[in-house]
Design an enzyme around this catalytic site. Structure first.
Site, short mmCIF file in Angstrom:
data_model
loop_
_atom_site.label_atom_id
_atom_site.label_comp_id
_atom_site.label_asym_id
_atom_site.label_seq_id
_atom_site.Cartn_x
_atom_site.Cartn_y
_atom_site.Cartn_z
N GLU A 403 47.11 38.86 46.73
CA GLU A 403 47.19 37.38 47.01
C GLU A 403 45.65 36.97 46.29
O GLU A 403 44.76 37.45 46.33
CB GLU A 403 46.80 37.19 48.46
CG GLU A 403 48.10 37.96 49.19
CD GLU A 403 47.39 37.64 50.88
OE1 GLU A 403 46.43 36.90 51.22
OE2 GLU A 403 48.18 38.25 51.83
N HIS A 488 47.20 44.04 58.32
CA HIS A 488 48.54 44.53 58.36
C HIS A 488 49.00 45.70 58.98
O HIS A 488 49.73 46.66 58.09
CB HIS A 488 49.21 44.38 57.05
CG HIS A 488 48.93 42.90 56.28
ND1 HIS A 488 48.87 42.78 54.75
CD2 HIS A 488 48.81 41.79 56.65
CE1 HIS A 488 48.94 41.66 54.57
NE2 HIS A 488 48.76 40.70 55.40
N ASN A 526 53.17 40.87 52.41
CA ASN A 526 52.70 40.37 53.67
C ASN A 526 53.99 40.92 54.67
O ASN A 526 54.95 40.31 54.50
CB ASN A 526 52.20 38.99 53.87
CG ASN A 526 51.33 38.65 52.81
OD1 ASN A 526 51.38 38.70 51.54
ND2 ASN A 526 49.96 38.33 53.00
#
Length: 547
Positions: A403, A488, A526
């Site tokens: 990201e 995550h 994600n």
């Protein structure tokens, strides 16, 4: 920094060349990656908390992605549902008139039962930036295990309250490595589209992206990636892009452009409060008990399950213990919450027939962070939208997807910041520690090295091409990599191992896992869209066959 100190880090060091030294709290909100409206999000109402002695057809433990999908679809099928949530409802403004605290000024609302913040970016120029706060049932839990800190959302809406909103569907060719027992065609033809629709996923207008001041940092990241030969991809999100354009025009209260994300977003982000939970409210068949924590589930005499629940106050103290009966129980407390509870229930004899896969297959989605110090001619902008919109894809060649994340500090830093998701193969196990009365995780800090190596496949090349260096002031003195955490968490009750292929727990009828605990450690991107889509798949099957 001396040459010897720089060499001791094993990487290029931090230099004042390439950015302006700023002050204040830099938190790394971007590492977490409704309709246009000036009203804050509203949670589904709690009504009266669940009373002791109640009997419910379906009890859902948790109000995050999987739990919200299960509750909505069960309610639409005519089932009365009660949801148990450990965190608060987040529907009442604080002293500043806003529900959520700002990213740059954390207060007691920001952290779950801590007396000092534990921010993902802990240092600036090598100096610690954490601050003392009052103990409170705040929105972000920095839960510490051996070798890793796991960040989780606490409140009605779960992780949707605190993530960066990056709503990514994995590439189809990667799905077989994520969930090998799941039919790929069904997921990509039916359940991913259903999840994306339910979540309100949309992609930024590329023309607006190219001109908006608040995405200068992402355009710099795109330029650097492309000059080194890496593909840049726009990433869908759950932010209301019309609202963000109004923020930029100054016609609505600022939200993403005020840096809000890590401790909640007051206006523009479509958390579950604005999507699945809003639809749950419309059914009239679901109630929610915030500040309640399930401590035991065991078979009830005469069928169903006896569930023991602690009601807590905003300091975390148990004020009442309740016992209720549920015909069916859905474990949706998140990968960590579900895994900890199940290993406890198996080890303590409440659910002794759970199989040996309980607690296994836990991973961190390969999370690792880093920053780069750019040249003076590459400013990233003092105004940075807190919602990431782009990434660097080197998954097939180097095992990393990065990201391009913001540092919403309000000052020019000439810095690029990234959260990488990597193909880290390491998996940990939860187990019950009878001596301490808690679940332990056997993650080892050294297991992050594959993630670092995979991320370096991108950033070493960019630094060499651009003549730039890594920053070493964000995670401690002379420390390049944020390798101490994950945003995550995945696994611990893996699909088709601890459960059958639809989340039914082996050994017991009417017990289900329906959250990220089902996914074995990595999604390549994600994870919340995959968690949502898998929950949509599983609950459809359960409603059709088990009710």
């Amino acid at each position: 920094m001396s040459d010897s100190a720089r060499r001791s880090t094993g990487s290029k060091g931090f230099s004042r060349r390439g950015f302006i030294v700023g002050t204040g709290s830099i938190l790394g909100a971007a590492a977490f990656a409704g309709r246009a409206s000036a009203t804050p999000p509203q949670a589904a109402p709690a009504a009266a908390p669940i009373p002791s002695g109640a009997h419910v057809p379906a009890l859902v433990i948790g109000t995050g992605y999987g739990g919200s999908v299960a509750a909505l679809r069960l309610a639409q099928a005519g089932v009365d549902v009660h949801m148990i949530e450990m965190g608060m409802s987040w529907d009442t403004p604080g002293p500043d008139g806003k529900i959520f605290a700002n990213t740059t000024t954390p207060d007691s609302r920001s952290f779950w039962l801590r007396t000092k913040t534990k921010q993902p970016i802990s240092n600036f120029l090598g100096f610690p930036i954490d601050k003392d706060i009052s103990r409170y049932t705040g929105i972000l839990d920095a839960e510490e295990f051996s070798g890793i800190t796991v960040y989780q959302g606490r409140g009605v809406g779960g992780g949707s309250l605190v993530n960066g909103g990056m709503a990514v569907t994995p590439k189809r060719e990667n799905f077989g490595a994520i969930l090998p027992s799941v039919n790929v065609d069904e997921m990509y033809n039916t359940y991913y589209p259903r999840a994306n629709t339910g979540l309100g996923v949309a992609t930024i207008d590329p023309a607006w992206f190219d001109t908006a001041d608040c995405y200068q940092y992402a355009r710099v990241g795109r330029k650097h990636a492309q000059r080194s030969g890496f593909p840049f991809v726009f990433v869908p999100t759950v932010y209301d892009w019309d609202y963000m354009k109004q923020e930029a025009a100054g016609t609505v209260p600022k939200s993403a452009l005020a840096g809000e994300i890590l401790y909640g977003n007051n206006y523009g982000k479509k958390s579950l409060q604005k999507t699945y939970l809003a639809r749950i409210k419309e059914t009239g068949k679901v109630t929610i008990s915030p500040l309640h924590k399930v401590t035991s589930v065991s078979p009830a005499t005469g069928g169903g399950y006896t569930v023991v629940i602690d009601q807590i106050d905003t300091t975390g103290v148990t004020t009442l213990t309740k016992t209720v009966t549920a015909d069916k129980v859905f474990f949706a407390a998140g990968s960590v919450g579900t895994s900890k509870l199940l290993v406890k229930l198996k080890a303590t004899g409440a659910l002794p027939n759970l199989n040996s896969e309980i607690g296994q297959g836990w991973g961190d989605n390969g999370n690792v962070m880093c920053g780069r110090a750019n040249h003076m001619w590459d400013p990233t902008g003092a105004l940075q939208a807190s919602i990431p919109t782009g990434g660097i894809d080197n998954w097939n060649a180097g095992g990393a997807f990065a990201e391009i994340a913001p540092l919403p500090t309000g000052i020019e830093t000439f810095a690029s910041f990234y959260l990488s998701i990597t193909k880290n193969p390491n998996r940990a196990r939860f187990s019950w520690n009878a001596a301490t009365g808690r679940a332990d995780l056997d993650w080892q800090a050294s297991w992050k090295q594959p993630s670092i190596d995979m991320a370096k496949s991108i950033f070493d090349k960019i630094n060499a091409k651009e003549g730039t260096i890594y920053r070493t002031d964000l995670f401690g003195t002379y420390k390049v990599w944020g390798d101490h955490l994950t945003y995550h968490p995945l696994g611990g009750a893996v699909l088709n191992q601890a459960t059958d292929n639809y989340g039914r727990l082996h050994g017991y009828s009417g017990l289900y896992v329906i959250d990220g605990a089902l996914i074995p450690g990595n999604t390549s991107v994600n994870p919340f869209v995959t968690i949502t889509a898998l929950a949509e798949r599983n609950i459809e099957k359960i409603i059709a066959t088990d009710l």
